[in-house]
Design a protein around this motif. Structure first.
Motif, PDB file in Angstrom:
ATOM      1  N   VAL A  44     -57.858   2.341 -33.657  1.00 54.18           N
ATOM      2  CA  VAL A  44     -58.342   1.073 -34.199  1.00 54.18           C
ATOM      3  C   VAL A  44     -59.407   0.488 -33.272  1.00 54.18           C
ATOM      4  O   VAL A  44     -60.448   0.010 -33.731  1.00 54.18           O
ATOM      5  N   LEU A  45     -59.171   0.541 -31.965  1.00 55.13           N
ATOM      6  CA  LEU A  45     -60.146   0.001 -31.021  1.00 55.13           C
ATOM      7  C   LEU A  45     -61.467   0.758 -31.099  1.00 55.13           C
ATOM      8  O   LEU A  45     -62.536   0.138 -31.045  1.00 55.13           O
ATOM      9  N   ASP A  46     -61.412   2.069 -31.249  1.00 56.04           N
ATOM     10  CA  ASP A  46     -62.648   2.848 -31.415  1.00 56.04           C
ATOM     11  C   ASP A  46     -63.409   2.390 -32.658  1.00 56.04           C
ATOM     12  O   ASP A  46     -64.637   2.267 -32.637  1.00 56.04           O
ATOM     13  N   ASP A  47     -62.683   2.139 -33.736  1.00 60.80           N
ATOM     14  CA  ASP A  47     -63.298   1.653 -34.962  1.00 60.80           C
ATOM     15  C   ASP A  47     -63.947   0.293 -34.743  1.00 60.80           C
ATOM     16  O   ASP A  47     -65.073   0.038 -35.197  1.00 60.80           O
ATOM     17  N   LEU A  48     -63.279  -0.592 -34.026  1.00 62.71           N
ATOM     18  CA  LEU A  48     -63.820  -1.924 -33.771  1.00 62.71           C
ATOM     19  C   LEU A  48     -65.094  -1.857 -32.940  1.00 62.71           C
ATOM     20  O   LEU A  48     -66.045  -2.597 -33.195  1.00 62.71           O
ATOM     21  N   VAL A  49     -65.124  -0.965 -31.962  1.00 60.20           N
ATOM     22  CA  VAL A  49     -66.340  -0.796 -31.157  1.00 60.20           C
ATOM     23  C   VAL A  49     -67.475  -0.292 -32.047  1.00 60.20           C
ATOM     24  O   VAL A  49     -68.618  -0.743 -31.931  1.00 60.20           O
ATOM     25  N   GLY A  50     -67.161   0.622 -32.970  1.00 60.93           N
ATOM     26  CA  GLY A  50     -68.167   1.094 -33.907  1.00 60.93           C
ATOM     27  C   GLY A  50     -68.712  -0.020 -34.781  1.00 60.93           C
ATOM     28  O   GLY A  50     -69.898  -0.036 -35.118  1.00 60.93           O
ATOM     29  N   ARG A  51     -67.877  -0.969 -35.134  1.00 63.55           N
ATOM     30  CA  ARG A  51     -68.304  -2.098 -35.970  1.00 63.55           C
ATOM     31  C   ARG A  51     -69.121  -3.116 -35.197  1.00 63.55           C
ATOM     32  O   ARG A  51     -70.057  -3.690 -35.722  1.00 63.55           O
ATOM     33  N   HIS A  52     -68.711  -3.368 -33.932  1.00 58.36           N
ATOM     34  CA  HIS A  52     -69.254  -4.523 -33.206  1.00 58.36           C
ATOM     35  C   HIS A  52     -70.083  -4.173 -31.971  1.00 58.36           C
ATOM     36  O   HIS A  52     -70.719  -5.053 -31.404  1.00 58.36           O
ATOM     37  N   GLY A  53     -70.045  -2.950 -31.501  1.00 56.14           N
ATOM     38  CA  GLY A  53     -70.938  -2.536 -30.423  1.00 56.14           C
ATOM     39  C   GLY A  53     -70.428  -2.714 -29.006  1.00 56.14           C
ATOM     40  O   GLY A  53     -69.249  -2.978 -28.753  1.00 56.14           O
ATOM     41  N   ASP A  54     -71.384  -2.555 -28.085  1.00 63.82           N
ATOM     42  CA  ASP A  54     -71.084  -2.499 -26.656  1.00 63.82           C
ATOM     43  C   ASP A  54     -70.494  -3.787 -26.092  1.00 63.82           C
ATOM     44  O   ASP A  54     -69.688  -3.750 -25.173  1.00 63.82           O
ATOM     45  N   ARG A  55     -70.924  -4.925 -26.614  1.00 71.32           N
ATOM     46  CA  ARG A  55     -70.403  -6.191 -26.081  1.00 71.32           C
ATOM     47  C   ARG A  55     -68.887  -6.255 -26.259  1.00 71.32           C
ATOM     48  O   ARG A  55     -68.154  -6.585 -25.329  1.00 71.32           O
ATOM     49  N   LEU A  56     -68.409  -5.902 -27.448  1.00 78.34           N
ATOM     50  CA  LEU A  56     -66.963  -5.897 -27.662  1.00 78.34           C
ATOM     51  C   LEU A  56     -66.314  -4.778 -26.861  1.00 78.34           C
ATOM     52  O   LEU A  56     -65.214  -4.963 -26.323  1.00 78.34           O
ATOM     53  N   ALA A  57     -66.962  -3.643 -26.731  1.00 78.44           N
ATOM     54  CA  ALA A  57     -66.404  -2.526 -25.950  1.00 78.44           C
ATOM     55  C   ALA A  57     -66.087  -2.969 -24.522  1.00 78.44           C
ATOM     56  O   ALA A  57     -65.024  -2.639 -23.989  1.00 78.44           O
ATOM     57  N   ARG A  58     -66.992  -3.728 -23.922  1.00 76.90           N
ATOM     58  CA  ARG A  58     -66.755  -4.203 -22.543  1.00 76.90           C
ATOM     59  C   ARG A  58     -65.551  -5.139 -22.479  1.00 76.90           C
ATOM     60  O   ARG A  58     -64.745  -5.068 -21.547  1.00 76.90           O
ATOM     61  N   VAL A  59     -65.406  -6.003 -23.470  1.00 80.53           N
ATOM     62  CA  VAL A  59     -64.264  -6.923 -23.496  1.00 80.53           C
ATOM     63  C   VAL A  59     -62.966  -6.133 -23.679  1.00 80.53           C
ATOM     64  O   VAL A  59     -61.966  -6.399 -23.003  1.00 80.53           O
ATOM     65  N   LEU A  60     -62.977  -5.158 -24.584  1.00 77.11           N
ATOM     66  CA  LEU A  60     -61.763  -4.392 -24.859  1.00 77.11           C
ATOM     67  C   LEU A  60     -61.295  -3.594 -23.651  1.00 77.11           C
ATOM     68  O   LEU A  60     -60.093  -3.358 -23.487  1.00 77.11           O
ATOM     69  N   GLN A  61     -62.221  -3.175 -22.793  1.00 70.99           N
ATOM     70  CA  GLN A  61     -61.830  -2.423 -21.592  1.00 70.99           C
ATOM     71  C   GLN A  61     -60.955  -3.247 -20.663  1.00 70.99           C
ATOM     72  O   GLN A  61     -60.097  -2.704 -19.969  1.00 70.99           O
ATOM     73  N   ALA A  62     -61.158  -4.561 -20.647  1.00 69.81           N
ATOM     74  CA  ALA A  62     -60.408  -5.426 -19.738  1.00 69.81           C
ATOM     75  C   ALA A  62     -59.279  -6.181 -20.440  1.00 69.81           C
ATOM     76  O   ALA A  62     -58.473  -6.834 -19.782  1.00 69.81           O
ATOM     77  N   ALA A  63     -59.211  -6.081 -21.760  1.00 70.03           N
ATOM     78  CA  ALA A  63     -58.268  -6.887 -22.536  1.00 70.03           C
ATOM     79  C   ALA A  63     -56.844  -6.339 -22.496  1.00 70.03           C
ATOM     80  O   ALA A  63     -56.615  -5.165 -22.213  1.00 70.03           O
ATOM     81  N   SER A  64     -55.915  -7.223 -22.801  1.00 72.37           N
ATOM     82  CA  SER A  64     -54.524  -6.860 -23.067  1.00 72.37           C
ATOM     83  C   SER A  64     -54.314  -6.968 -24.569  1.00 72.37           C
ATOM     84  O   SER A  64     -55.019  -7.708 -25.255  1.00 72.37           O
ATOM     85  N   PHE A  65     -53.313  -6.253 -25.071  1.00 68.61           N
ATOM     86  CA  PHE A  65     -53.071  -6.222 -26.507  1.00 68.61           C
ATOM     87  C   PHE A  65     -51.607  -6.486 -26.798  1.00 68.61           C
ATOM     88  O   PHE A  65     -50.728  -5.895 -26.173  1.00 68.61           O
ATOM     89  N   LEU A  66     -51.377  -7.385 -27.740  1.00 67.87           N
ATOM     90  CA  LEU A  66     -50.031  -7.627 -28.242  1.00 67.87           C
ATOM     91  C   LEU A  66     -49.968  -7.077 -29.656  1.00 67.87           C
ATOM     92  O   LEU A  66     -50.908  -7.261 -30.444  1.00 67.87           O
ATOM     93  N   VAL A  67     -48.898  -6.387 -29.980  1.00 64.43           N
ATOM     94  CA  VAL A  67     -48.649  -5.933 -31.341  1.00 64.43           C
ATOM     95  C   VAL A  67     -47.398  -6.657 -31.816  1.00 64.43           C
ATOM     96  O   VAL A  67     -46.322  -6.489 -31.235  1.00 64.43           O
ATOM     97  N   ASP A  68     -47.590  -7.509 -32.785  1.00 60.49           N
ATOM     98  CA  ASP A  68     -46.512  -8.363 -33.286  1.00 60.49           C
ATOM     99  C   ASP A  68     -45.848  -9.148 -32.164  1.00 60.49           C
ATOM    100  O   ASP A  68     -44.622  -9.263 -32.089  1.00 60.49           O
ATOM    101  N   GLY A  69     -46.677  -9.658 -31.249  1.00 56.13           N
ATOM    102  CA  GLY A  69     -46.201 -10.524 -30.182  1.00 56.13           C
ATOM    103  C   GLY A  69     -45.635  -9.827 -28.965  1.00 56.13           C
ATOM    104  O   GLY A  69     -45.186 -10.477 -28.027  1.00 56.13           O
ATOM    105  N   VAL A  70     -45.656  -8.494 -28.946  1.00 55.45           N
ATOM    106  CA  VAL A  70     -45.102  -7.726 -27.835  1.00 55.45           C
ATOM    107  C   VAL A  70     -46.222  -6.926 -27.176  1.00 55.45           C
ATOM    108  O   VAL A  70     -47.022  -6.288 -27.870  1.00 55.45           O
ATOM    109  N   THR A  71     -46.252  -6.941 -25.845  1.00 62.00           N
ATOM    110  CA  THR A  71     -47.265  -6.181 -25.124  1.00 62.00           C
ATOM    111  C   THR A  71     -47.220  -4.716 -25.517  1.00 62.00           C
ATOM    112  O   THR A  71     -46.149  -4.107 -25.550  1.00 62.00           O
TER     113      THR A  71
END
Length: 94
Positions: A44-71
């Motif tokens: 999914v993250l690869d797809d999002l980078v394809g949609r939104h580009g390098d700026r989002l890619a840089r944010v995603l590299q440092a981001a944390s992710f919760l799935v249904d409220g759980v890390t």
């Protein structure tokens, strides 16, 4: 794609919701969007980078992710339909 949001078409029961916070919201240019369920978080993250580009890619590299409220610790587990993914970039302070 739905013309109003730029997200894949499909019934809600076959989708996951991605919610962006802070810098992730700015990088994606939206607060929320959808993606197909049944794929892994990494896919999914690869797809999002394809949609939104390098700026989002840089944010995603440092981001944390919760799935249904759980890390999310295993980014290779398929995401269930109806899941909500929260994209949380690092926040100042603490």
């Amino acid at each position: 794609m739905r013309p109003d949001t730029g997200t894949p078409q499909g019934p809600p029961e076959t989708q996951v919701t991605i919610r962006y916070f802070a810098g992730a919201r700015a990088a994606a240019g939206r607060a929320e969007e959808s993606a197909a369920a049944g794929r892994t978080l990494d896919e999914v993250l690869d797809d999002l980078v394809g949609r939104h580009g390098d700026r989002l890619a840089r944010v995603l590299q440092a981001a944390s992710f919760l799935v249904d409220g759980v890390t999310c610790h295993d980014r290779r587990t398929p995401l269930p339909a109806g899941a909500t993914i929260d994209v949380l970039p690092p926040f100042a302070g603490g």
